[in-house]
Design a protein around this motif. Structure first.
Motif, PDB file in Angstrom:
ATOM      1  N   TYR A   1       1.088  -1.074   0.043  1.00 29.28           N
ATOM      2  CA  TYR A   1      -0.075   0.250   0.049  1.00 29.28           C
ATOM      3  C   TYR A   1       0.749   1.105  -0.077  1.00 29.28           C
ATOM      4  O   TYR A   1       0.547   2.114  -0.383  1.00 29.28           O
ATOM      5  CB  TYR A   1      -1.041  -0.382   0.950  1.00 29.28           C
ATOM      6  CG  TYR A   1      -2.383  -1.347   0.784  1.00 29.28           C
ATOM      7  CD1 TYR A   1      -2.896  -1.374   0.204  1.00 29.28           C
ATOM      8  CD2 TYR A   1      -2.067  -2.367   2.322  1.00 29.28           C
ATOM      9  CE1 TYR A   1      -3.557  -2.293  -0.244  1.00 29.28           C
ATOM     10  CE2 TYR A   1      -3.595  -3.059   2.165  1.00 29.28           C
ATOM     11  CZ  TYR A   1      -4.131  -2.956   0.702  1.00 29.28           C
ATOM     12  OH  TYR A   1      -4.857  -4.083   0.812  1.00 29.28           O
ATOM     13  N   GLY A   2       2.073   1.114   0.389  1.00 30.35           N
ATOM     14  CA  GLY A   2       3.108   2.075   0.807  1.00 30.35           C
ATOM     15  C   GLY A   2       3.219   2.968  -0.522  1.00 30.35           C
ATOM     16  O   GLY A   2       3.257   3.792  -1.282  1.00 30.35           O
ATOM     17  N   GLU A   3       3.362   1.702  -1.668  1.00 32.53           N
ATOM     18  CA  GLU A   3       4.327   2.255  -3.076  1.00 32.53           C
ATOM     19  C   GLU A   3       2.656   2.153  -3.374  1.00 32.53           C
ATOM     20  O   GLU A   3       3.175   2.780  -4.658  1.00 32.53           O
ATOM     21  CB  GLU A   3       4.548   0.731  -3.385  1.00 32.53           C
ATOM     22  CG  GLU A   3       6.119   0.009  -3.179  1.00 32.53           C
ATOM     23  CD  GLU A   3       6.771   1.552  -3.482  1.00 32.53           C
ATOM     24  OE1 GLU A   3       6.924   1.755  -4.269  1.00 32.53           O
ATOM     25  OE2 GLU A   3       7.990   1.842  -2.628  1.00 32.53           O
ATOM     26  N   ALA A   4       1.459   1.682  -3.443  1.00 30.98           N
ATOM     27  CA  ALA A   4       0.797   2.442  -4.456  1.00 30.98           C
ATOM     28  C   ALA A   4       0.566   3.641  -3.589  1.00 30.98           C
ATOM     29  O   ALA A   4      -0.043   4.535  -4.336  1.00 30.98           O
ATOM     30  CB  ALA A   4      -0.330   1.239  -3.855  1.00 30.98           C
ATOM     31  N   VAL A   5       0.617   4.155  -2.728  1.00 31.20           N
ATOM     32  CA  VAL A   5       0.202   5.783  -2.482  1.00 31.20           C
ATOM     33  C   VAL A   5       1.468   6.782  -3.658  1.00 31.20           C
ATOM     34  O   VAL A   5       1.388   7.828  -3.655  1.00 31.20           O
ATOM     35  CB  VAL A   5       0.143   6.046  -0.742  1.00 31.20           C
ATOM     36  CG1 VAL A   5       0.129   7.479  -0.079  1.00 31.20           C
ATOM     37  CG2 VAL A   5      -0.630   5.106  -0.329  1.00 31.20           C
ATOM     38  N   LYS A   6       2.847   5.889  -3.558  1.00 33.98           N
ATOM     39  CA  LYS A   6       3.535   6.802  -4.203  1.00 33.98           C
ATOM     40  C   LYS A   6       3.401   7.097  -4.903  1.00 33.98           C
ATOM     41  O   LYS A   6       3.230   8.108  -5.977  1.00 33.98           O
ATOM     42  CB  LYS A   6       5.545   6.373  -3.299  1.00 33.98           C
ATOM     43  CG  LYS A   6       5.947   6.108  -4.612  1.00 33.98           C
ATOM     44  CD  LYS A   6       7.947   5.523  -4.211  1.00 33.98           C
ATOM     45  CE  LYS A   6       8.438   5.747  -5.820  1.00 33.98           C
ATOM     46  NZ  LYS A   6       9.045   4.627  -5.826  1.00 33.98           N
ATOM     47  N   TRP A   7       2.539   5.869  -5.985  1.00 36.00           N
ATOM     48  CA  TRP A   7       2.664   5.675  -7.570  1.00 36.00           C
ATOM     49  C   TRP A   7       1.577   6.568  -7.911  1.00 36.00           C
ATOM     50  O   TRP A   7       1.179   7.932  -8.877  1.00 36.00           O
ATOM     51  CB  TRP A   7       3.006   4.855  -8.296  1.00 36.00           C
ATOM     52  CG  TRP A   7       4.249   4.037  -7.982  1.00 36.00           C
ATOM     53  CD1 TRP A   7       4.998   2.896  -7.555  1.00 36.00           C
ATOM     54  CD2 TRP A   7       4.778   4.849  -9.219  1.00 36.00           C
ATOM     55  NE1 TRP A   7       6.261   3.172  -7.826  1.00 36.00           N
ATOM     56  CE2 TRP A   7       6.715   3.823  -8.712  1.00 36.00           C
ATOM     57  CE3 TRP A   7       5.145   5.527 -10.044  1.00 36.00           C
ATOM     58  CZ2 TRP A   7       7.352   4.435  -9.255  1.00 36.00           C
ATOM     59  CZ3 TRP A   7       6.575   5.785 -10.670  1.00 36.00           C
ATOM     60  CH2 TRP A   7       7.408   5.385 -10.618  1.00 36.00           C
ATOM     61  N   TYR A   8      -0.014   6.334  -7.221  1.00 36.10           N
ATOM     62  CA  TYR A   8      -1.208   7.521  -6.712  1.00 36.10           C
ATOM     63  C   TYR A   8      -0.859   8.848  -7.483  1.00 36.10           C
ATOM     64  O   TYR A   8      -0.776  10.165  -7.900  1.00 36.10           O
ATOM     65  CB  TYR A   8      -2.139   6.501  -6.030  1.00 36.10           C
ATOM     66  CG  TYR A   8      -2.756   5.384  -6.727  1.00 36.10           C
ATOM     67  CD1 TYR A   8      -2.917   5.430  -7.647  1.00 36.10           C
ATOM     68  CD2 TYR A   8      -3.680   5.036  -5.294  1.00 36.10           C
ATOM     69  CE1 TYR A   8      -3.645   4.266  -8.493  1.00 36.10           C
ATOM     70  CE2 TYR A   8      -4.095   4.086  -5.279  1.00 36.10           C
ATOM     71  CZ  TYR A   8      -3.721   2.837  -6.728  1.00 36.10           C
ATOM     72  OH  TYR A   8      -4.611   2.437  -6.815  1.00 36.10           O
ATOM     73  N   ALA A   9       0.307   9.199  -5.886  1.00 34.49           N
ATOM     74  CA  ALA A   9       0.412  10.854  -5.485  1.00 34.49           C
ATOM     75  C   ALA A   9       1.157  11.247  -7.126  1.00 34.49           C
ATOM     76  O   ALA A   9       1.494  12.403  -6.816  1.00 34.49           O
ATOM     77  CB  ALA A   9       1.639  10.299  -4.613  1.00 34.49           C
ATOM     78  N   LYS A  10       2.105  10.356  -7.464  1.00 30.84           N
ATOM     79  CA  LYS A  10       3.185  10.878  -8.560  1.00 30.84           C
ATOM     80  C   LYS A  10       1.962  10.992  -9.696  1.00 30.84           C
ATOM     81  O   LYS A  10       2.170  12.114 -10.078  1.00 30.84           O
ATOM     82  CB  LYS A  10       4.082  10.082  -9.040  1.00 30.84           C
ATOM     83  CG  LYS A  10       5.177   9.741  -8.411  1.00 30.84           C
ATOM     84  CD  LYS A  10       6.601   8.289  -9.027  1.00 30.84           C
ATOM     85  CE  LYS A  10       7.431   8.577  -8.070  1.00 30.84           C
ATOM     86  NZ  LYS A  10       8.103  10.276  -8.014  1.00 30.84           N
ATOM     87  N   ALA A  11       1.004  10.268  -9.641  1.00 30.54           N
ATOM     88  CA  ALA A  11       0.056  10.081 -10.973  1.00 30.54           C
ATOM     89  C   ALA A  11      -0.918  11.534 -10.597  1.00 30.54           C
ATOM     90  O   ALA A  11      -1.092  12.297 -11.572  1.00 30.54           O
ATOM     91  CB  ALA A  11      -0.474   9.007 -11.222  1.00 30.54           C
ATOM     92  N   ALA A  12      -1.700  11.873  -9.533  1.00 27.36           N
ATOM     93  CA  ALA A  12      -1.808  12.500  -9.080  1.00 27.36           C
ATOM     94  C   ALA A  12      -1.113  14.165  -8.975  1.00 27.36           C
ATOM     95  O   ALA A  12      -2.094  15.091  -9.150  1.00 27.36           O
ATOM     96  CB  ALA A  12      -2.825  12.434  -7.438  1.00 27.36           C
ATOM     97  N   ASP A  13      -0.456  14.264  -8.822  1.00 27.57           N
ATOM     98  CA  ASP A  13       0.175  15.969  -9.181  1.00 27.57           C
ATOM     99  C   ASP A  13       0.703  15.649 -10.186  1.00 27.57           C
ATOM    100  O   ASP A  13       1.162  17.179 -10.703  1.00 27.57           O
ATOM    101  CB  ASP A  13       1.657  15.516  -8.330  1.00 27.57           C
ATOM    102  CG  ASP A  13       1.744  15.881  -7.133  1.00 27.57           C
ATOM    103  OD1 ASP A  13       0.892  16.506  -6.554  1.00 27.57           O
ATOM    104  OD2 ASP A  13       2.897  14.893  -6.585  1.00 27.57           O
ATOM    105  N   GLN A  14       0.344  15.309 -11.625  1.00 30.59           N
ATOM    106  CA  GLN A  14       0.355  15.031 -12.458  1.00 30.59           C
ATOM    107  C   GLN A  14      -1.252  15.750 -13.410  1.00 30.59           C
ATOM    108  O   GLN A  14      -1.957  15.575 -14.318  1.00 30.59           O
ATOM    109  CB  GLN A  14       0.792  14.385 -13.758  1.00 30.59           C
ATOM    110  CG  GLN A  14       1.880  13.983 -13.621  1.00 30.59           C
ATOM    111  CD  GLN A  14       2.369  13.398 -14.601  1.00 30.59           C
ATOM    112  OE1 GLN A  14       2.489  14.002 -16.039  1.00 30.59           O
ATOM    113  NE2 GLN A  14       2.991  12.349 -14.230  1.00 30.59           N
ATOM    114  N   GLY A  15      -1.948  16.053 -12.079  1.00 29.78           N
ATOM    115  CA  GLY A  15      -3.632  16.100 -12.750  1.00 29.78           C
ATOM    116  C   GLY A  15      -4.347  14.567 -12.997  1.00 29.78           C
ATOM    117  O   GLY A  15      -5.079  15.326 -13.601  1.00 29.78           O
TER     118      GLY A  15
END
Length: 416
Positions: free
Chosen positions: A230-244
């Protein structure tokens, strides 16, 4: 809870459509439906379409089984025959991919159309993709545009992206960094080789490819070809989320609300729900409506909840439509976030106190502990109110008994 209104999240992997995660449905199914089915011994005999849809999920991604496509397909067929739109969309996908059934584009189209006729946006987008590619139907870009626009006008971000791509001449379409890796990952993923697919997806994600980042986040969250993390899931979701990316923003908000892979933080959850909702993503709007319903990181407001639910419902989100109508009725309770909250207040009793209609108007809960503290106090008021009501009934019976000079008369004791 009636879950006939559940919808599925679809993610476009390049030129194909695949199911890459549907956290909303899975959580409702796992935490609300599964305990009831287990208690009532209905795991093999469920008849309600919403229950059958959940059993399809349980046999696809757990907890009952992992990728038991034949059993999942059987439950989808039963739910689809009862006009469950999300099940029909998923069944169309199973026929498209040959999961648990013989691959059949005509059957896929049939079930996608049934779901689309009930307003399912994922099915509309899938139909558009079949026409764009000419899979099972004659290749017809105009027909693809029609279906994409139908879904896009209702807020589907994938359909909007597909429309934008079709509007550009192939020779001048921008290629995202890492697109060739993404396409390779897509090919392997659609061949059900999830572990192999993760490698090119990783390369594309590390180059900033937003859909690859979303995909990697999903594969980590659900353990598809990668160790569940889940920690890695958060990390990659955050990267995509920061791109909008609106889907990642909604998913990231859910992780913050649940405290999954990250410290629970409802203010942060609401922030991401709002970013997703502001992009007109119906599931983000639905999540923000739910946040206002229960005060998750925002001041609790039935009016605001209804407003956001209505926006999502206008785009075909049947879950939001259900709650918009429910909250609009006078004398209805806002309910509870989950079974744990329900158990905290109801505690297996037949409750009748009007205290249950109370709402924490204007209160912003920053985490589940703060909301649990509120619910604990609410249960205390409910217990006290009901105890007084029962005491008054017994006191009246006692007084009537004394006046009638009957025996024995049972003294109810001191006032609670």
């Amino acid at each position: 809870m009636n879950i006939v209104f559940l919808t599925i999240v679809l993610i476009v992997l390049g030129a194909q459509v695949t199911f890459a995660g549907f956290a909303d449905d899975r959580k409702v199914c796992e935490y609300q439906v599964l305990p009831r089915l287990q208690t009532n011994r209905l795991l093999e005999s469920a008849t309600a379409p919403g229950d059958q849809y959940c059993l399809a999920i349980f046999n696809w991604i757990g907890p009952l089984a992992q990728k038991n496509y034949p059993v999942s397909a059987q439950w989808l067929q039963k739910a689809s025959n009862q006009n469950h739109p999300a099940a029909q969309a998923m069944l169309g996908f199973f026929f498209q991919m040959g999961h648990g059934v013989t691959q059949n584009y005509a059957e896929a189209m049939k079930w996608y159309r049934k779901a689309a006729d009930q307003g399912n946006l994922d099915a509309m987008t899938a139909i558009g993709k079949l026409y764009e590619q000419g899979n099972g139907v004659g290749k017809d870009v105009n027909e693809a545009v029609k279906w994409y626009r139908m879904a896009a006008d209702r807020g589907d971000p994938t359909a909007r992206n597909n429309l934008q791509a079709l509007a550009q001449p192939r020779s001048v379409q921008a290629v995202s960094p890492g697109e060739h890796y993404f396409q390779e990952g897509k090919r392997l993923y659609l061949a059900n080789d999830y572990a192999a697919a993760a490698k090119p997806f990783f390369k594309a994600a590390e180059m900033g490819h937003v859909l690859a980042q979303l995909q990697i986040g999903s594969q980590y969250e659900f353990g598809e070809g990668l160790p569940k993390n889940y920690g890695e899931a958060v990390k990659w979701y955050a990267k995509a989320a920061d791109q909008g990316n609106a889907v990642s923003q909604k998913n990231l908000g859910q992780m913050y609300e649940d405290g999954t892979g990250v410290t629970e933080n409802w203010l942060e959850a609401a922030k991401w729900y709002r970013k997703s909702a502001d992009q007109n993503y119906d599931k983000g709007q639905n999540a923000l409506g739910r946040a206002y319903q229960f005060g998750i990181g925002v001041p609790q407001s039935r009016r605001e909840a209804i407003e956001w639910y209505k926006r999502a419902a206008a785009q075909g989100n049947s879950q939001a439509d259900y709650f918009a109508k429910h909250l609009s009725y006078q004398g209805t309770s806002i309910g509870f976030r989950n079974e744990a909250e329900h158990a905290q207040v109801i505690a297996g009793k037949l409750r009748f106190s009007l205290e249950l209609l109370d709402e924490p108007v204007g209160v912003t809960f920053r985490n589940s502990s703060e909301r649990l503290a509120y619910l604990t106090k609410l249960r205390g008021r409910v217990d006290q109110n009901e105890a007084k009501t029962m005491w008054n009934i017994k006191k009246k019976e006692y007084d009537d008994c004394l006046r009638a000079k009957r025996s024995p008369c049972f003294d109810p004791g001191p006032t609670p």
